[in-house]
Design an enzyme around this catalytic site. Sequence first.
Site, PDB file in Angstrom:
ATOM      1  N   SER A 218     -31.053 -16.759 -16.295  1.00 56.19           N
ATOM      2  CA  SER A 218     -31.630 -15.735 -17.164  1.00 56.19           C
ATOM      3  C   SER A 218     -30.847 -14.429 -17.109  1.00 56.19           C
ATOM      4  CB  SER A 218     -33.073 -15.435 -16.744  1.00 56.19           C
ATOM      5  OG  SER A 218     -33.907 -16.451 -17.213  1.00 56.19           O
TER       6      SER A 218
ATOM      7  N   ASP B 298     -35.911  -9.394 -25.411  1.00 59.30           N
ATOM      8  CA  ASP B 298     -35.741  -9.603 -23.967  1.00 59.30           C
ATOM      9  C   ASP B 298     -34.429  -8.981 -23.443  1.00 59.30           C
ATOM     10  OD1 ASP B 298     -36.161 -10.531 -21.414  1.00 59.30           O
ATOM     11  OD2 ASP B 298     -35.920 -12.658 -21.909  1.00 59.30           O
TER      12      ASP B 298
ATOM     13  N   HIS C 108     -37.069  -9.808 -18.849  1.00 57.73           N
ATOM     14  CA  HIS C 108     -38.030 -10.595 -18.074  1.00 57.73           C
ATOM     15  C   HIS C 108     -37.599 -10.751 -16.612  1.00 57.73           C
ATOM     16  CE1 HIS C 108     -35.805 -14.500 -18.894  1.00 57.73           C
ATOM     17  NE2 HIS C 108     -36.269 -14.774 -17.703  1.00 57.73           N
TER      18      HIS C 108
HETATM   19  C1  4AZ Z   1     -35.942 -19.818 -17.148  1.00 58.41           C
HETATM   20  O1  4AZ Z   1     -36.989 -20.276 -16.742  1.00 58.41           O
HETATM   21  C2  4AZ Z   1     -35.225 -20.536 -18.243  1.00 58.41           C
HETATM   22  N1  4AZ Z   1     -33.012 -23.944 -21.120  1.00 58.41           N
HETATM   23  C3  4AZ Z   1     -34.008 -20.081 -18.688  1.00 58.41           C
HETATM   24  C4  4AZ Z   1     -33.344 -20.755 -19.690  1.00 58.41           C
HETATM   25  C5  4AZ Z   1     -33.913 -21.869 -20.252  1.00 58.41           C
HETATM   26  C6  4AZ Z   1     -35.139 -22.335 -19.812  1.00 58.41           C
HETATM   27  C7  4AZ Z   1     -35.794 -21.658 -18.810  1.00 58.41           C
HETATM   28  C8  4AZ Z   1     -33.179 -22.567 -21.361  1.00 58.41           C
HETATM   29  O2  4AZ Z   1     -35.459 -18.797 -16.686  1.00 58.41           O
END
Ligand code: 4AZ
Length: 278
Positions: A233, A136, A83
């Site tokens: 991420s 992902d 993503h």
């Molecule tokens: C994001 O938006 C995201 N708490 C990544 C991890 C989490 C929530 C959102 C997990 O990239």
Amino acid sequence: MNTFTRALTATLVSSLALTAVAAVGPPVAHAMDRSVIGGDAARTADHPWVVAVGSRQLFGSARSGQFCGAAVVSARTVVTAAHCFDRQILGADPDRVRDFRVIAGRDDLRGEQGREVAVSDIWVNPRYDRRTNAGDLAVLTLAKPLPGAAVPLAGAGDAAYGAGQSASVYGWGDTGGDGSYASSLHSSRVRVLKDRECATAYPGGAAAGRFRAETMVCAGLPEGGRDACQGDSGGPLVAGGKLIGLVSWGSGCGVAGQPGVYTRISALEKEITGRMRD
Ligand code: 4AZ
């Protein structure tokens, strides 16, 4: 990815691009003013497989262009989240971006420590489903090797996936759940949860995504307060010295009963090892 996470991520991208503090979105736990969420400063020298993915063209130079985390799994192979390369996340067509870099050994993204290595190939899992966030994974091939940095992959049935196992998540992302991006690397200790607990937290439906054990693993603390967040991420979740997950999604950050959801590395092991060129 559910719409909720997408919205958060869009906020991340705009706040990075404009270097504005766009603290919006649903309420999240401001449990501690430390980071990833509820973590501590960490050093790449101790965890050389933790790397950042950046593009100055897209995100500017203030934080070395960082927009995702990633993990080195062989000298020329790095894994991150699919993503991270969504057009919606980048605000651009990834095919038109010419300066994707993997940044190794740079604890503080404002500095010049460590190395930036060009990415020569990006493989985005064709089975990644943007709607559900299943599968992902993206595999990046580096133009130059990063010797001695790799973390081993956890295979199916690895004890590191056992419920209650202590795991650490690493990243340069949001430390407060409010768009406050870290300049320096942080890590937070969480526990691997049972698939059943993850499914209870994320049953699917309008308000939340659905946990799919086939390609996901979840981790957190019952009381919340420690978690990955926006900007983390693609970053590594490591247990027992092995890579078990990549930061993928979740509802808010550090919220009790809403654990972080990670790409399950063992489920995609072949996709990764099949792309290792060293
Ligand atoms: C994001 O938006 C995201 N708490 C990544 C991890 C989490 C929530 C959102 C997990 O990239």
